[in-house]
Design a protein around this motif. Sequence first.
Motif, short mmCIF file in Angstrom:
data_model
loop_
_atom_site.label_atom_id
_atom_site.label_comp_id
_atom_site.label_asym_id
_atom_site.label_seq_id
_atom_site.Cartn_x
_atom_site.Cartn_y
_atom_site.Cartn_z
N GLY A 1 3.80 8.87 -5.25
CA GLY A 1 3.44 7.53 -5.70
C GLY A 1 4.57 7.04 -6.61
N TYR A 2 5.01 8.01 -7.66
CA TYR A 2 5.96 7.58 -8.31
C TYR A 2 7.56 7.11 -7.65
CZ TYR A 2 9.59 7.45 -12.22
OH TYR A 2 10.32 7.28 -13.21
N GLU A 3 7.74 8.16 -6.62
CA GLU A 3 9.02 7.86 -5.74
C GLU A 3 9.04 6.42 -4.92
OE1 GLU A 3 11.66 10.25 -2.47
OE2 GLU A 3 9.73 11.20 -3.29
N ALA A 4 7.54 6.36 -4.43
CA ALA A 4 7.70 5.09 -3.47
C ALA A 4 7.57 3.94 -4.30
CB ALA A 4 6.26 5.27 -2.54
N MET A 5 6.89 3.86 -5.28
CA MET A 5 7.14 2.72 -6.47
C MET A 5 8.49 2.48 -6.90
SD MET A 5 4.85 0.63 -7.35
CE MET A 5 5.60 -0.89 -7.37
N SER A 6 9.19 3.53 -7.05
CA SER A 6 10.49 3.45 -7.50
C SER A 6 11.36 2.55 -6.41
CB SER A 6 11.05 4.71 -7.94
OG SER A 6 10.46 5.45 -9.12
N GLU A 7 11.25 2.98 -5.38
CA GLU A 7 12.06 2.39 -4.18
C GLU A 7 11.61 1.16 -3.98
OE1 GLU A 7 11.32 4.59 -0.79
OE2 GLU A 7 12.23 6.47 -1.41
N LEU A 8 10.44 0.68 -4.05
CA LEU A 8 9.86 -0.79 -4.08
C LEU A 8 10.36 -1.47 -4.96
CD1 LEU A 8 6.05 -0.18 -2.91
CD2 LEU A 8 7.90 -1.35 -1.55
N VAL B 1 0.77 -1.15 -0.15
CA VAL B 1 0.07 -0.11 -0.05
C VAL B 1 1.04 1.39 -0.12
CG1 VAL B 1 -1.67 1.46 1.13
CG2 VAL B 1 -1.97 -1.30 1.31
N LEU B 2 0.64 2.13 -0.87
CA LEU B 2 1.08 3.42 -0.89
C LEU B 2 0.22 4.51 -0.34
CD1 LEU B 2 2.68 3.36 -4.74
CD2 LEU B 2 3.62 2.50 -2.65
N ALA B 3 0.73 4.52 1.04
CA ALA B 3 -0.41 5.51 1.99
C ALA B 3 0.13 7.08 2.17
CB ALA B 3 -0.48 4.80 2.96
N ALA C 1 -7.43 -9.05 3.85
CA ALA C 1 -7.39 -10.18 4.78
C ALA C 1 -8.35 -11.25 4.95
CB ALA C 1 -6.94 -9.78 6.34
N ASP C 2 -9.56 -10.51 4.84
CA ASP C 2 -10.97 -11.36 4.99
C ASP C 2 -10.87 -12.36 3.76
OD1 ASP C 2 -11.56 -10.28 7.22
OD2 ASP C 2 -12.93 -8.96 6.31
N GLY C 3 -10.55 -11.68 2.60
CA GLY C 3 -10.31 -12.59 1.22
C GLY C 3 -9.24 -13.63 0.93
N GLY C 4 -8.38 -13.69 2.00
CA GLY C 4 -7.34 -14.67 1.99
C GLY C 4 -5.90 -14.02 1.55
N GLY C 5 -5.91 -12.48 1.64
CA GLY C 5 -4.59 -12.06 1.25
C GLY C 5 -3.96 -11.41 2.24
N GLU C 6 -2.80 -10.66 2.08
CA GLU C 6 -2.01 -10.16 3.16
C GLU C 6 -1.25 -8.93 2.72
OE1 GLU C 6 1.71 -10.87 6.16
OE2 GLU C 6 1.28 -12.55 4.53
N VAL C 7 -1.43 -7.80 3.41
CA VAL C 7 -0.72 -6.60 3.05
C VAL C 7 0.72 -6.78 3.73
CG1 VAL C 7 -0.48 -4.04 3.51
CG2 VAL C 7 -2.66 -5.07 2.75
N THR C 8 1.54 -7.02 2.89
CA THR C 8 3.19 -7.22 3.44
C THR C 8 3.82 -5.92 3.81
OG1 THR C 8 3.93 -7.41 1.07
CG2 THR C 8 3.13 -9.27 2.10
N GLN C 9 3.61 -4.70 3.08
CA GLN C 9 4.05 -3.76 3.39
C GLN C 9 3.38 -2.38 3.07
OE1 GLN C 9 7.77 -3.48 1.11
NE2 GLN C 9 8.95 -1.55 1.76
N VAL C 10 3.87 -1.16 4.01
CA VAL C 10 2.88 0.09 3.74
C VAL C 10 3.77 1.15 3.74
CG1 VAL C 10 1.47 1.67 4.86
CG2 VAL C 10 1.02 -0.79 5.01
#
Length: 343
Positions: free
Chosen positions: A238-245, A197-199, A219-228
């Motif tokens: 958004g561009y900068e955060a995505m580039s780092e990831l 998530v880019l918050a 989570a209810d659907g069986g998934g997991e947020v691994t990083q915020v």
Amino acid sequence: MTDTTVRTGAAPTLHDVAREAGVSLATASRVLNGSNRKVAEAYRERVQAAADRLGYTANISAQAIARGTSATVALLVADIADPYFGQIASGVAHAADEAGLIVTIAMTERDPAREVALVRTLRGQRPRGIVLAASRDTASDTDALSAEIAAVQSVGGRIVTLGAALPGTRVVAYENEAGARALAGRLAALGYREAVVLAGPEGLRTSDDRLAGFTQGFADGGGEVTQVVRGSISRDAGYEAMSELLSAGLAPGTLVFGISDVVAIGAISAIRDAGREPGADLAVAGFDDIVTGRDVTPGLTTVHLPLEELGAQALRAAVDPDWTPPEPVSLEVLLRDSTPPRA
């Protein structure tokens, strides 16, 4: 009544109109500045006809004194360059035009002190109402803002907030958390199991509500947020955060949720600039359904907020003495090509 009462090239004054109409200055003022005191219809027609002949335009400050409020409303947004606020402003402006009002727009830049200062300044202009459209930090002290809200109300103005209420304000509500939860559930049903998530900054109410809803729904659907990853709510953030990831390594098939559409659009650009494919490689979703998100490639999955209608509702709440709070607006999940089904 005279044929010519104004000097060539000079703007006509209220005195000129009164002389042209053959009435007192007080009578002309009551007609043109909207005083609550009644004026005989014959006099009213004479004054208005004189004003039309002379090209007289009423003084807004004088109207505010006569009426207690001016024929203006104010809209405070975080950033006018953000299409989210642009669409809200469009709704406010169209509704204001129908009501015969003028809109003043100012930016808070999500700075609580700046927001208080703007409300204080606007109070002196006696607007009919002030719409606070920007989300605010839950950790900020609202005492100063509450005091300014009370001061605006004491001179006949109304304060309207979008999303979350403040004491003493009218609120046009929509459910960020529920909308994000529904989005996450639909994406989990498509087969996504890992998301980042880019918050926005921690404590920013809109961002935190959307993050909480998305995390729970995924989570209810069986998934997991691994990083915020937190940053400002902008395309560049958004561009900068995505580039780092991407530099750190992000597995194909990962879902990226931008806390707003502008953040998600920045992420799409970063993915493409890194030589990877948005959608087929890394899925991206946003929130708001700004117009730009419908035209990017691939089309952006998002939650539709009726932004123009929210703006129009806020304007009506600001000026209608008989306004009653509507039900929170319904939000709709829109699945597009940026989140194709996973096997």
